[in-house]
Scaffold this active site. Structure first.
Site, short mmCIF file in Angstrom:
data_model
loop_
_atom_site.label_atom_id
_atom_site.label_comp_id
_atom_site.label_asym_id
_atom_site.label_seq_id
_atom_site.Cartn_x
_atom_site.Cartn_y
_atom_site.Cartn_z
N CYS A 172 42.99 43.84 70.51
CA CYS A 172 42.64 43.20 69.24
C CYS A 172 41.46 42.28 69.48
O CYS A 172 41.21 41.85 70.61
CB CYS A 172 43.84 42.41 68.71
SG CYS A 172 45.04 43.43 67.80
N HIS A 201 47.74 49.66 70.16
CA HIS A 201 46.44 49.57 69.47
C HIS A 201 45.69 50.92 69.59
O HIS A 201 45.64 51.50 70.66
CB HIS A 201 45.61 48.46 70.12
CG HIS A 201 44.46 48.04 69.28
ND1 HIS A 201 44.41 46.83 68.63
CD2 HIS A 201 43.30 48.68 68.98
CE1 HIS A 201 43.27 46.75 67.97
NE2 HIS A 201 42.58 47.86 68.16
N HIS A 224 44.95 46.81 64.43
CA HIS A 224 46.03 47.11 65.38
C HIS A 224 47.02 48.15 64.83
O HIS A 224 47.56 48.95 65.59
CB HIS A 224 46.78 45.81 65.71
CG HIS A 224 47.82 45.96 66.77
ND1 HIS A 224 47.54 45.83 68.12
CD2 HIS A 224 49.14 46.25 66.69
CE1 HIS A 224 48.65 46.03 68.81
NE2 HIS A 224 49.64 46.28 67.98
N HIS A 259 43.41 53.50 70.53
CA HIS A 259 42.36 53.54 71.55
C HIS A 259 42.43 54.84 72.34
O HIS A 259 43.43 55.54 72.31
CB HIS A 259 42.50 52.35 72.52
CG HIS A 259 43.66 52.48 73.47
ND1 HIS A 259 44.97 52.31 73.07
CD2 HIS A 259 43.72 52.78 74.80
CE1 HIS A 259 45.78 52.50 74.10
NE2 HIS A 259 45.06 52.78 75.16
N GLN A 264 40.30 56.82 76.00
CA GLN A 264 39.73 56.50 77.30
C GLN A 264 38.61 57.47 77.64
O GLN A 264 38.56 58.57 77.11
CB GLN A 264 40.82 56.57 78.38
CG GLN A 264 41.97 55.63 78.11
CD GLN A 264 43.05 55.72 79.16
OE1 GLN A 264 42.83 55.38 80.32
NE2 GLN A 264 44.20 56.22 78.78
ZN LIG Z 1 45.74 45.30 68.91
#
Ligand SMILES: [Zn+2]
Length: 361
Positions: free
Chosen positions: A73, A185, A134, A187, A189
């Site tokens: 975040c 969250h 988030h 995301h 890679q």
């Molecule tokens: Zn987050």
């Protein structure tokens, strides 16, 4: 698009990608972080020829932190996260606990002995934060946000491919606790690898054999055949087609190819870039509808040609879930984990039909 590069307190690089060209990314990292040292190595399994990364130093990494301590975040309300800015669009930073690090080369030796081949795990592991929200997931992004992520993946591919020793750049997302994701969250890679991964190596071999047998390119022929047949096609645009592969390994598995064969993300043209977010977001939303709503765990994997020797390989994305039914996961058991031989309980044609049924109406 605006790209801003800066560094975190321990010297790691952080990059911001903004659609808003006026975004200010001057925030500095106030944390007292000591630089970490990566001591990983890659070892070649003499029995299979496959490289394995030995990263024995990563045990202290962040594991399922509460939402108010999320390191992805933005930094707000006096709490400093991995991202110093108090808001961001897409942010990419070097993982604090990487399995691959360029500075491994300074600490880890190399061996060319036939049964003991090893090298420093010199590469990079980056974290790509898709949004500062988030609670969102990739499927919740707007096409403009998804396009910005595509630009970030493309930038990382170009940058990391040019670094010494990098042989392959791999952009991917693991989604869902069932997959082993430790941070909720949204995301993904990016790995810059010092070797060609086993699956890519097998594809290159298969493409070479196909060339000898037929004179054609394996991936072009595959895409042409799936589009002509149509049985397993899930979604098609002007520039991309998604289909369930003929020999799918996972209950729900979709491969998304641009119609024009290109080796990697950096070679996509504007029309292909513009259409990708629409098709990819629709695919992710269909995955979420497969089992009666909620979120479906998945792995989304970009396959790109390695830096050297992969000229037959076509850029494509492979998306699959380990979920078989609303309450059953597919675990890799003896035949899969022990032998790399998959047994799939859902026929690819049925999976494709189901993925067409859950289309956005
Ligand atoms: Zn987050």
């Amino acid at each position: 698009m605006k790209k801003t590069a800066t560094t975190l307190a321990d010297g790691r690089e952080i990059l911001y990608f903004d659609a808003d060209d006026t975004a200010n990314r001057d925030a500095t990292d106030p944390r007292p972080l000591e630089p970490t040292t990566a001591l990983s190595e890659v070892r070649r399994d003499p029995a299979t020829g496959e490289w394995v990364t030995i990263a024995a130093h990563r045990q202290g990494r962040t594991y399922h932190p509460p939402a108010d301590e999320c390191p992805l975040c933005p930094s707000r309300d006096g709490r400093a996260s991995e991202i110093p800015a108090d808001a961001y669009e897409v942010a990419v930073f070097e993982n604090r606990f990487p399995s691959l690090a360029f500075d491994s080369a300074a600490h880890v030796g190399r061996s060319d002995a036939p049964l003991r081949t090893s090298a420093p795990a010199a590469g990079r592991c980056e974290v790509v934060c898709f949004t500062s929200d988030h609670q969102a997931s990739f499927a919740d992004l707007t096409p403009e946000q998804a396009r910005l992520v595509l630009e970030a993946w493309t930038d990382r591919t170009a940058d990391l491919s040019a670094r010494p020793g990098v042989q392959q750049v791999y952009c991917f997302e693991n989604r869902g606790a069932e997959i082993g994701v430790t941070l909720a969250h949204p995301h993904g890679q990016v790995y810059a690898l010092p070797f060609v991964t086993p699956r890519t190596a097998r594809m290159i071999t298969a493409a070479a054999e196909h060339r000898v047998r037929t004179g054609g390119n394996l991936f072009e022929d595959l895409l042409t055949a799936e589009r002509a047949d149509g049985t397993r096609v899930v979604l098609a645009g002007d520039h991309w087609t998604a289909f369930v592969p003929f020999a799918a390994r996972w209950p729900y598995e979709v491969h998304l190819y641009p119609h024009r064969r290109v080796p990697d993300l950096t070679h996509l043209d504007e029309a292909e870039r513009a259409e990708f977010p629409l098709l990819y977001l629709e695919l992710l939303r269909r995955f979420d509808r497969l089992f009666g709503g909620g979120t479906t765990p998945y792995i989304s994997a970009w396959h790109q040609a390695p830096i050297v020797g992969g000229h037959e390989l076509a850029l494509h994305l492979e998306l699959f879930t380990i979920r078989r039914t609303a309450d059953k996961l597919k675990y890799l058991a003896g035949v899969e984990s022990g032998m790399d031989a998959f047994v799939n309980d859902v026929s690819p044609e049925t999976a494709a039909q189901r993925l067409r049924e859950v289309a956005t109406s």
